[in-house]
Scaffold this motif. Structure first.
Motif, PDB file in Angstrom:
ATOM      1  N   LEU A  76      61.406  38.615  24.072  1.00 49.15           N
ATOM      2  CA  LEU A  76      61.259  37.630  25.135  1.00 49.15           C
ATOM      3  C   LEU A  76      61.652  38.218  26.488  1.00 49.15           C
ATOM      4  O   LEU A  76      60.946  38.032  27.487  1.00 49.15           O
ATOM      5  N   ASN A  77      62.782  38.945  26.539  1.00 49.40           N
ATOM      6  CA  ASN A  77      63.218  39.579  27.787  1.00 49.40           C
ATOM      7  C   ASN A  77      62.169  40.560  28.290  1.00 49.40           C
ATOM      8  O   ASN A  77      61.876  40.617  29.480  1.00 49.40           O
ATOM      9  N   THR A  78      61.604  41.348  27.375  1.00 47.87           N
ATOM     10  CA  THR A  78      60.595  42.332  27.762  1.00 47.87           C
ATOM     11  C   THR A  78      59.347  41.639  28.299  1.00 47.87           C
ATOM     12  O   THR A  78      58.812  42.023  29.346  1.00 47.87           O
ATOM     13  N   ALA A  79      58.893  40.601  27.612  1.00 48.27           N
ATOM     14  CA  ALA A  79      57.691  39.883  28.057  1.00 48.27           C
ATOM     15  C   ALA A  79      57.907  39.222  29.420  1.00 48.27           C
ATOM     16  O   ALA A  79      57.068  39.344  30.321  1.00 48.27           O
ATOM     17  N   LEU A  80      59.038  38.534  29.591  1.00 46.27           N
ATOM     18  CA  LEU A  80      59.328  37.888  30.871  1.00 46.27           C
ATOM     19  C   LEU A  80      59.523  38.925  31.973  1.00 46.27           C
ATOM     20  O   LEU A  80      59.072  38.733  33.106  1.00 46.27           O
ATOM     21  N   GLY A  81      60.205  40.021  31.634  1.00 50.27           N
ATOM     22  CA  GLY A  81      60.422  41.085  32.618  1.00 50.27           C
ATOM     23  C   GLY A  81      59.116  41.692  33.095  1.00 50.27           C
ATOM     24  O   GLY A  81      58.912  41.868  34.299  1.00 50.27           O
ATOM     25  N   VAL A  82      58.223  41.999  32.170  1.00 49.12           N
ATOM     26  CA  VAL A  82      56.923  42.575  32.541  1.00 49.12           C
ATOM     27  C   VAL A  82      56.152  41.594  33.424  1.00 49.12           C
ATOM     28  O   VAL A  82      55.593  41.976  34.453  1.00 49.12           O
ATOM     29  N   ALA A  83      56.137  40.328  33.057  1.00 45.44           N
ATOM     30  CA  ALA A  83      55.393  39.321  33.827  1.00 45.44           C
ATOM     31  C   ALA A  83      55.946  39.173  35.238  1.00 45.44           C
ATOM     32  O   ALA A  83      55.189  39.212  36.216  1.00 45.44           O
ATOM     33  N   HIS A  84      57.257  39.024  35.370  1.00 44.05           N
ATOM     34  CA  HIS A  84      57.860  38.785  36.687  1.00 44.05           C
ATOM     35  C   HIS A  84      57.881  40.049  37.544  1.00 44.05           C
ATOM     36  O   HIS A  84      57.608  39.974  38.751  1.00 44.05           O
ATOM     37  N   LEU A  85      58.227  41.183  36.949  1.00 48.38           N
ATOM     38  CA  LEU A  85      58.299  42.419  37.736  1.00 48.38           C
ATOM     39  C   LEU A  85      56.924  42.845  38.234  1.00 48.38           C
ATOM     40  O   LEU A  85      56.788  43.319  39.358  1.00 48.38           O
ATOM     41  N   SER A  86      55.907  42.678  37.419  1.00 48.79           N
ATOM     42  CA  SER A  86      54.560  43.070  37.860  1.00 48.79           C
ATOM     43  C   SER A  86      54.028  42.130  38.943  1.00 48.79           C
ATOM     44  O   SER A  86      53.210  42.535  39.763  1.00 48.79           O
ATOM     45  N   THR A  87      54.487  40.888  38.960  1.00 49.92           N
ATOM     46  CA  THR A  87      54.054  39.932  39.978  1.00 49.92           C
ATOM     47  C   THR A  87      54.535  40.329  41.373  1.00 49.92           C
ATOM     48  O   THR A  87      53.803  40.202  42.344  1.00 49.92           O
ATOM     49  N   HIS A  88      55.765  40.815  41.489  1.00 52.66           N
ATOM     50  CA  HIS A  88      56.366  41.089  42.793  1.00 52.66           C
ATOM     51  C   HIS A  88      56.403  42.571  43.140  1.00 52.66           C
ATOM     52  O   HIS A  88      57.036  42.949  44.116  1.00 52.66           O
ATOM     53  N   SER A  89      55.742  43.403  42.379  1.00 55.46           N
ATOM     54  CA  SER A  89      55.731  44.838  42.637  1.00 55.46           C
ATOM     55  C   SER A  89      54.343  45.285  43.065  1.00 55.46           C
ATOM     56  O   SER A  89      53.340  44.724  42.640  1.00 55.46           O
ATOM     57  N   SER A  90      54.318  46.331  43.888  1.00 58.53           N
ATOM     58  CA  SER A  90      53.035  46.934  44.249  1.00 58.53           C
ATOM     59  C   SER A  90      52.461  47.664  43.045  1.00 58.53           C
ATOM     60  O   SER A  90      51.251  47.667  42.811  1.00 58.53           O
ATOM     61  N   LEU A  91      53.351  48.310  42.299  1.00 60.29           N
ATOM     62  CA  LEU A  91      52.958  49.006  41.073  1.00 60.29           C
ATOM     63  C   LEU A  91      54.089  48.867  40.069  1.00 60.29           C
ATOM     64  O   LEU A  91      55.250  49.126  40.391  1.00 60.29           O
ATOM     65  N   PHE A  92      53.742  48.435  38.869  1.00 62.27           N
ATOM     66  CA  PHE A  92      54.732  48.304  37.798  1.00 62.27           C
ATOM     67  C   PHE A  92      54.368  49.286  36.703  1.00 62.27           C
ATOM     68  O   PHE A  92      53.232  49.310  36.225  1.00 62.27           O
ATOM     69  N   CYS A  93      55.338  50.091  36.298  1.00 65.35           N
ATOM     70  CA  CYS A  93      55.098  51.094  35.264  1.00 65.35           C
ATOM     71  C   CYS A  93      56.167  50.980  34.178  1.00 65.35           C
ATOM     72  O   CYS A  93      57.326  51.327  34.408  1.00 65.35           O
ATOM     73  N   PRO A  94      55.815  50.465  32.996  1.00 66.47           N
ATOM     74  CA  PRO A  94      56.795  50.422  31.904  1.00 66.47           C
ATOM     75  C   PRO A  94      56.975  51.808  31.302  1.00 66.47           C
ATOM     76  O   PRO A  94      56.007  52.548  31.136  1.00 66.47           O
ATOM     77  N   LEU A  95      58.215  52.169  31.001  1.00 68.48           N
ATOM     78  CA  LEU A  95      58.532  53.473  30.429  1.00 68.48           C
ATOM     79  C   LEU A  95      59.328  53.313  29.142  1.00 68.48           C
ATOM     80  O   LEU A  95      60.272  52.531  29.078  1.00 68.48           O
ATOM     81  N   SER A  96      58.928  54.068  28.133  1.00 67.93           N
ATOM     82  CA  SER A  96      59.647  54.071  26.877  1.00 67.93           C
ATOM     83  C   SER A  96      59.387  55.390  26.169  1.00 67.93           C
ATOM     84  O   SER A  96      58.293  55.953  26.283  1.00 67.93           O
ATOM     85  N   LEU A  97      60.365  55.894  25.451  1.00 67.96           N
ATOM     86  CA  LEU A  97      60.181  57.100  24.653  1.00 67.96           C
ATOM     87  C   LEU A  97      59.618  56.767  23.275  1.00 67.96           C
ATOM     88  O   LEU A  97      59.301  57.658  22.505  1.00 67.96           O
ATOM     89  N   ARG A  98      59.505  55.486  22.990  1.00 66.95           N
ATOM     90  CA  ARG A  98      58.908  55.047  21.735  1.00 66.95           C
ATOM     91  C   ARG A  98      57.403  54.933  21.915  1.00 66.95           C
ATOM     92  O   ARG A  98      56.879  55.042  23.016  1.00 66.95           O
ATOM     93  N   GLY A  99      56.725  54.690  20.861  1.00 70.41           N
ATOM     94  CA  GLY A  99      55.289  54.505  20.935  1.00 70.41           C
ATOM     95  C   GLY A  99      54.888  53.164  21.500  1.00 70.41           C
ATOM     96  O   GLY A  99      53.738  52.899  21.783  1.00 70.41           O
ATOM     97  N   SER A 100      55.871  52.272  21.695  1.00 70.77           N
ATOM     98  CA  SER A 100      55.603  50.945  22.231  1.00 70.77           C
ATOM     99  C   SER A 100      56.791  50.550  23.094  1.00 70.77           C
ATOM    100  O   SER A 100      57.746  51.292  23.248  1.00 70.77           O
ATOM    101  N   LEU A 101      56.725  49.355  23.648  1.00 70.54           N
ATOM    102  CA  LEU A 101      57.846  48.838  24.443  1.00 70.54           C
ATOM    103  C   LEU A 101      58.875  48.155  23.552  1.00 70.54           C
ATOM    104  O   LEU A 101      59.669  47.369  24.007  1.00 70.54           O
ATOM    105  N   GLY A 102      58.857  48.463  22.292  1.00 71.78           N
ATOM    106  CA  GLY A 102      59.784  47.825  21.362  1.00 71.78           C
ATOM    107  C   GLY A 102      59.212  46.557  20.769  1.00 71.78           C
ATOM    108  O   GLY A 102      59.875  45.843  20.046  1.00 71.78           O
ATOM    109  N   LEU A 103      57.967  46.273  21.103  1.00 69.56           N
ATOM    110  CA  LEU A 103      57.318  45.057  20.599  1.00 69.56           C
ATOM    111  C   LEU A 103      56.517  45.391  19.359  1.00 69.56           C
ATOM    112  O   LEU A 103      55.747  46.334  19.344  1.00 69.56           O
ATOM    113  N   LYS A 104      56.702  44.635  18.301  1.00 74.31           N
ATOM    114  CA  LYS A 104      55.940  44.837  17.061  1.00 74.31           C
ATOM    115  C   LYS A 104      55.422  43.514  16.585  1.00 74.31           C
ATOM    116  O   LYS A 104      56.047  42.521  16.698  1.00 74.31           O
TER     117      LYS A 104
END
Length: 158
Positions: A130-158
């Motif tokens: 939930l935190n990841t989904a809300l964070g992606v939604a809100h951060l991408s809304t107010h950013s010129s460019l939003f880039c998620p970074l993870s060393l995993r193959g996903s953002l931790g979402l399965k």
């Protein structure tokens, strides 16, 4: 005398660049900043926002030619809410400047199990998703460019 994570750095940080959240300080009695809403609520306090703006203006006034901001933000915990409010503040106050936001998720592995233990509790897993989904939604809304970074193959979402 080591009291904060920044005490481990070999380079000293300017005192205006560190803002300690007293209610989430590592004194043992405090809770963790686990939910997106907790982070958002922190920046609804007028004193907290005023202090943050003062620190921000201190650095902005030092710039000869401000081109924009880079924001690094954890997505998996309550700091996603803090980051969302900070980017919203930057977007409202400096609408003509670029905001590059990096959304970070931890690596759950044997390299650092004491820092980021693999989530076993279904409720904590739900909070992280939930935190990841809300964070992606809100951060991408107010950013010129939003880039998620993870060393995993996903953002931790399965």
């Amino acid at each position: 005398d080591v009291q904060l994570w920044s005490d481990y750095l070999s380079v000293q940080l300017h005192p205006k660049s560190i803002y300690i959240l007293q209610q989430y300080n590592h004194d043992g009695d405090s809770g963790r900043l686990e939910a997106f809403g907790q982070g958002e609520r922190l920046l609804q306090d007028a004193a907290c926002v005023e202090e943050l703006e003062d620190r921000l203006h201190f650095y902005v006034e030092e710039c000869d030619y401000l081109q924009g901001f880079q924001v690094l933000c954890d997505l998996h915990d309550g700091f996603s809410g803090v980051g969302a409010k900070v980017t919203e503040l930057l977007h409202d106050e400096y609408s003509r400047k670029g905001i590059l936001t990096w959304g970070l998720t931890p690596l759950h592995s044997f390299f650092a199990p004491f820092l980021y233990p693999p989530p076993q509790d279904p409720q904590k897993n739900f909070y992280r998703v939930l935190n990841t989904a809300l964070g992606v939604a809100h951060l991408s809304t107010h950013s010129s460019l939003f880039c998620p970074l993870s060393l995993r193959g996903s953002l931790g979402l399965k």
